[in-house]
Design a protein around this motif. Structure first.
Motif, PDB file in Angstrom:
ATOM      1  N   SER A  90       0.841  -1.210   0.000  1.00 13.62           N
ATOM      2  CA  SER A  90       0.000   0.000   0.000  1.00 13.62           C
ATOM      3  C   SER A  90       0.871   1.252   0.000  1.00 13.62           C
ATOM      4  O   SER A  90       0.516   2.260  -0.588  1.00 13.62           O
ATOM      5  CB  SER A  90      -1.019  -0.009   1.134  1.00 13.62           C
ATOM      6  OG  SER A  90      -0.376   0.112   2.339  1.00 13.62           O
ATOM      7  N   GLN A  93       1.771   1.750  -3.582  1.00 12.92           N
ATOM      8  CA  GLN A  93       0.643   2.288  -4.359  1.00 12.92           C
ATOM      9  C   GLN A  93       0.462   3.768  -4.080  1.00 12.92           C
ATOM     10  O   GLN A  93       0.235   4.571  -4.977  1.00 12.92           O
ATOM     11  CB  GLN A  93      -0.647   1.543  -3.999  1.00 12.92           C
ATOM     12  CG  GLN A  93      -0.775   0.238  -4.743  1.00 12.92           C
ATOM     13  CD  GLN A  93      -1.859  -0.634  -4.144  1.00 12.92           C
ATOM     14  OE1 GLN A  93      -2.485  -0.279  -3.150  1.00 12.92           O
ATOM     15  NE2 GLN A  93      -2.064  -1.794  -4.737  1.00 12.92           N
ATOM     16  N   LEU A  94       0.614   4.137  -2.782  1.00 15.18           N
ATOM     17  CA  LEU A  94       0.443   5.531  -2.373  1.00 15.18           C
ATOM     18  C   LEU A  94       1.503   6.418  -3.029  1.00 15.18           C
ATOM     19  O   LEU A  94       1.207   7.480  -3.570  1.00 15.18           O
ATOM     20  CB  LEU A  94       0.555   5.615  -0.854  1.00 15.18           C
ATOM     21  CG  LEU A  94      -0.252   6.704  -0.202  1.00 15.18           C
ATOM     22  CD1 LEU A  94      -1.729   6.394  -0.322  1.00 15.18           C
ATOM     23  CD2 LEU A  94       0.144   6.849   1.261  1.00 15.18           C
ATOM     24  N   SER A  95       2.751   5.940  -3.000  1.00 11.27           N
ATOM     25  CA  SER A  95       3.795   6.797  -3.569  1.00 11.27           C
ATOM     26  C   SER A  95       3.680   6.854  -5.085  1.00 11.27           C
ATOM     27  O   SER A  95       3.996   7.868  -5.696  1.00 11.27           O
ATOM     28  CB  SER A  95       5.196   6.388  -3.110  1.00 11.27           C
ATOM     29  OG  SER A  95       5.418   5.079  -3.446  1.00 11.27           O
ATOM     30  N   GLN A  96       3.157   5.753  -5.708  1.00 10.65           N
ATOM     31  CA  GLN A  96       2.944   5.809  -7.167  1.00 10.65           C
ATOM     32  C   GLN A  96       1.857   6.833  -7.494  1.00 10.65           C
ATOM     33  O   GLN A  96       2.001   7.631  -8.414  1.00 10.65           O
ATOM     34  CB  GLN A  96       2.522   4.430  -7.690  1.00 10.65           C
ATOM     35  CG  GLN A  96       3.709   3.535  -7.981  1.00 10.65           C
ATOM     36  CD  GLN A  96       3.277   2.089  -8.223  1.00 10.65           C
ATOM     37  OE1 GLN A  96       2.094   1.775  -8.175  1.00 10.65           O
ATOM     38  NE2 GLN A  96       4.248   1.228  -8.466  1.00 10.65           N
ATOM     39  N   ALA A  97       0.766   6.814  -6.675  1.00 18.86           N
ATOM     40  CA  ALA A  97      -0.337   7.768  -6.902  1.00 18.86           C
ATOM     41  C   ALA A  97       0.172   9.191  -6.721  1.00 18.86           C
ATOM     42  O   ALA A  97      -0.144  10.092  -7.493  1.00 18.86           O
ATOM     43  CB  ALA A  97      -1.482   7.491  -5.944  1.00 18.86           C
ATOM     44  N   PHE A  98       0.983   9.402  -5.681  1.00 20.37           N
ATOM     45  CA  PHE A  98       1.517  10.742  -5.416  1.00 20.37           C
ATOM     46  C   PHE A  98       2.415  11.196  -6.561  1.00 20.37           C
ATOM     47  O   PHE A  98       2.335  12.334  -7.025  1.00 20.37           O
ATOM     48  CB  PHE A  98       2.302  10.748  -4.106  1.00 20.37           C
ATOM     49  CG  PHE A  98       2.853  12.094  -3.778  1.00 20.37           C
ATOM     50  CD1 PHE A  98       2.010  13.104  -3.318  1.00 20.37           C
ATOM     51  CD2 PHE A  98       4.201  12.384  -3.966  1.00 20.37           C
ATOM     52  CE1 PHE A  98       2.507  14.365  -3.046  1.00 20.37           C
ATOM     53  CE2 PHE A  98       4.700  13.633  -3.699  1.00 20.37           C
ATOM     54  CZ  PHE A  98       3.848  14.626  -3.229  1.00 20.37           C
ATOM     55  N   GLU A  99       3.228  10.255  -7.074  1.00 23.61           N
ATOM     56  CA  GLU A  99       4.135  10.594  -8.170  1.00 23.61           C
ATOM     57  C   GLU A  99       3.340  10.956  -9.427  1.00 23.61           C
ATOM     58  O   GLU A  99       3.664  11.920 -10.129  1.00 23.61           O
ATOM     59  CB  GLU A  99       5.061   9.394  -8.429  1.00 23.61           C
ATOM     60  CG  GLU A  99       6.106   9.591  -9.509  1.00 23.61           C
ATOM     61  CD  GLU A  99       7.029  10.772  -9.257  1.00 23.61           C
ATOM     62  OE1 GLU A  99       7.608  11.269 -10.227  1.00 23.61           O
ATOM     63  OE2 GLU A  99       7.148  11.225  -8.088  1.00 23.61           O
ATOM     64  N   ARG A 100       2.239  10.196  -9.674  1.00 19.52           N
ATOM     65  CA  ARG A 100       1.379  10.492 -10.842  1.00 19.52           C
ATOM     66  C   ARG A 100       0.798  11.897 -10.703  1.00 19.52           C
ATOM     67  O   ARG A 100       0.796  12.683 -11.632  1.00 19.52           O
ATOM     68  CB  ARG A 100       0.254   9.465 -10.943  1.00 19.52           C
ATOM     69  CG  ARG A 100       0.645   8.209 -11.691  1.00 19.52           C
ATOM     70  CD  ARG A 100      -0.586   7.490 -12.215  1.00 19.52           C
ATOM     71  NE  ARG A 100      -1.493   7.101 -11.162  1.00 19.52           N
ATOM     72  CZ  ARG A 100      -1.396   5.959 -10.464  1.00 19.52           C
ATOM     73  NH1 ARG A 100      -0.435   5.102 -10.720  1.00 19.52           N
ATOM     74  NH2 ARG A 100      -2.271   5.677  -9.515  1.00 19.52           N
ATOM     75  N   LEU A 101       0.320  12.210  -9.467  1.00 24.06           N
ATOM     76  CA  LEU A 101      -0.288  13.515  -9.200  1.00 24.06           C
ATOM     77  C   LEU A 101       0.763  14.631  -9.374  1.00 24.06           C
ATOM     78  O   LEU A 101       0.495  15.679  -9.958  1.00 24.06           O
ATOM     79  CB  LEU A 101      -0.799  13.526  -7.756  1.00 24.06           C
ATOM     80  CG  LEU A 101      -1.861  14.554  -7.463  1.00 24.06           C
ATOM     81  CD1 LEU A 101      -3.165  14.138  -8.108  1.00 24.06           C
ATOM     82  CD2 LEU A 101      -2.055  14.687  -5.958  1.00 24.06           C
TER      83      LEU A 101
END
Ligand code: ADP
Length: 436
Positions: A90, A93-101
């Motif tokens: 998780s 996933q969180l850091s991937q989402a943050f990187e996408r943002l």
């Protein structure tokens, strides 16, 4: 639960064996057996505790093999390994989402700055760094007003009224024109969005210059024509009835054109960003008293006009501009109220804000028209507006003057019942006179 009771059974078994030994042999042998076996049990747990501690000290326990363990410890290691795996998934996933943002906001053509509740920079994207000449690594946590030093921006931030964007020139590069919009969100945080509107502003300047130049050029010929018509009427140059009627019509239309030209020039002056608002201390009571007298003479006894001065509060700004804005509202109230109607002018101070209200019992306005009233040449009823000498620019001028003073207009109206136009001024424009 199973292993806990397993451990309990072992202890109970050892106790039973120790009891048996006591009965068969003697107490010393029984106690010796009991202490040695308990010691072995403690040593067993201590050993696995040390293994667990070593495993958890590794930076990334999941990448190394899960330690082997017997009994309860085998289970503990397996469960911990599963928990760590879920946690790390998780996190990923969180850091991937943050990187996408982060990548999405970095690719935005707008500058974005996140401000905390004390207006310090929490985060910003590269475009905003370019717009404001800041560096996130160096300026994180800095107060935004230390970096964006334009006076208008500090005032905009203080008003807490962010419905309209603010247009400013970049401090270091005066060629760059930015439109700034603050958007409050979450827990007292704000988003500061900046757009480069340099080319848009260039076209807008061309439009403004064109309208200003044309209006200016029309002024002189119109004055000449108007003067000519006036003299013709005074000196009876035209004798036929039809000619006289035509002269009256031409005089009316010329003065309408003159009013239009004057209003267009006023709008151009107000739109000119070079033209800063003056900072005078204005005695509003005095101005309202003059406007009341003017309203009485315009109405010529056809309306009941009241003036209520609830406060001595003064305003900081341009006296000429505010006088013209208030005068427009008062004149409209009289023009759009039938004979016998009421017009109330009120100056009050409420919760740190001052407010000027013009309330009439006139024709009123349908809800659908209210948001568009301040657009140039927007009229609900063209014939009525022309009949009363309107140019369709009055409220556009009012809106410009008010926005230059960070004030806003509130319109409440009901067709057939009347309208109320209230101008709210922010705290930093209001000067309250302490009595005693
Ligand atoms: P105008 O010169 O046509 O009066 P304004 O910009 O001053 O132009 O006003 C725009 C329109 O708003 C007017 O044409 C009129 O229809 C409406 N309006 C303004 N003030 C009032 C009022 N007090 N009561 C009713 N209608 C109003």
């Amino acid at each position: 639960m199973y292993h806990f009771s397993g451990n309990l059974i072992v202890v109970m078994l050892l106790t039973a064996v120790a009891g048996g030994l006591w009965l068969i042999l003697d107490i010393t042998t029984a106690l010796l057996f009991y202490s040695v076996s308990l010691l072995l049990l403690v040593a067993y747990h201590l050993y696995y505790l040390t293994v667990l501690d070593k495993w958890l000290q590794i930076q990334d326990p999941i990448s190394t093999a899960v330690p082997d363990g017997s009994g309860i410890w085998g289970d503990v290691f397996a469960r911990l390994a599963r928990l760590i795996r879920i946690q790390s998934q998780s996190n990923q996933q969180l850091s991937q989402a943050f990187e996408r943002l982060r990548r999405a906001t970095s690719a935005m053509p707008e500058g974005v700055i996140i401000l905390d509740e004390s207006d310090r920079i929490e985060w910003c994207n590269p475009v905003s760094e370019k717009h404001f000449g800041i560096d996130f690594k160096r300026d994180a946590d800095q107060q935004i007003t230390f970096l964006v030093r334009q006076q208008q921006f500090a005032e905009y931030l203080l008003t807490h009224n962010y419905s309209e964007p603010l247009v400013v020139k970049q401090a270091r590069n005066q060629e760059l024109i930015l439109s700034l919009q603050l958007v409050p969100y979450g827990d007292k945080q704000k988003l500061l969005i900046s757009r480069d509107i340099t080319s848009l502003e260039r076209v807008e300047t061309m439009r403004r210059d064109f309208v200003a130049n044309v209006s200016h050029e029309l002024r002189t010929p119109l004055t000449v024509i108007g003067g000519f018509f006036e003299t013709a009427a005074e000196e009876n140059w035209i004798s036929s009835e039809m000619g006289k009627r035509a002269l009256i019509l031409m005089t009316d239309q010329t003065s309408r054109m003159q009013r239009l030209v004057e209003d267009l020039l006023t709008l151009s002056r107000l739109e000119n960003t070079q033209n800063q608002v003056q900072d005078e201390n204005i005695n509003i009571n005095e101005i309202l008293y003059e406007l009341y007298n003017e309203a009485e003479s315009l109405s010529a006894g056809r309306h009941h006009i009241n003036l209520t001065l609830n406060t001595d509060a003064k305003l900081r700004g341009s006296a000429d501009e505010l006088r013209s804005a208030f005068s427009n509202l008062v004149t409209n109230a009289i023009r759009y109220t039938s004979d016998g109607g009421k017009v109330d002018l009120r100056w009050s101070y409420e919760n740190g804000k001052s407010v000027f209200t013009v309330q009439d019992s006139g024709i009123g306005i349908d809800k659908e028209h209210i948001p568009r009233l301040a657009e140039r040449f927007y009229r609900i009823d063209l014939s009525r507006s022309q009949e009363t000498g309107g140019t369709g620019l009055g409220l556009a001028i009012v809106k410009h003057i008010l926005s230059r003073h960070q004030a806003h207009l509130e319109i409440v109206s009901e067709p057939g019942k009347g309208s109320s136009f209230s101008v709210w001024f922010p705290e930093n424009r209001t000067v309250v006179v302490e009595n005693g």
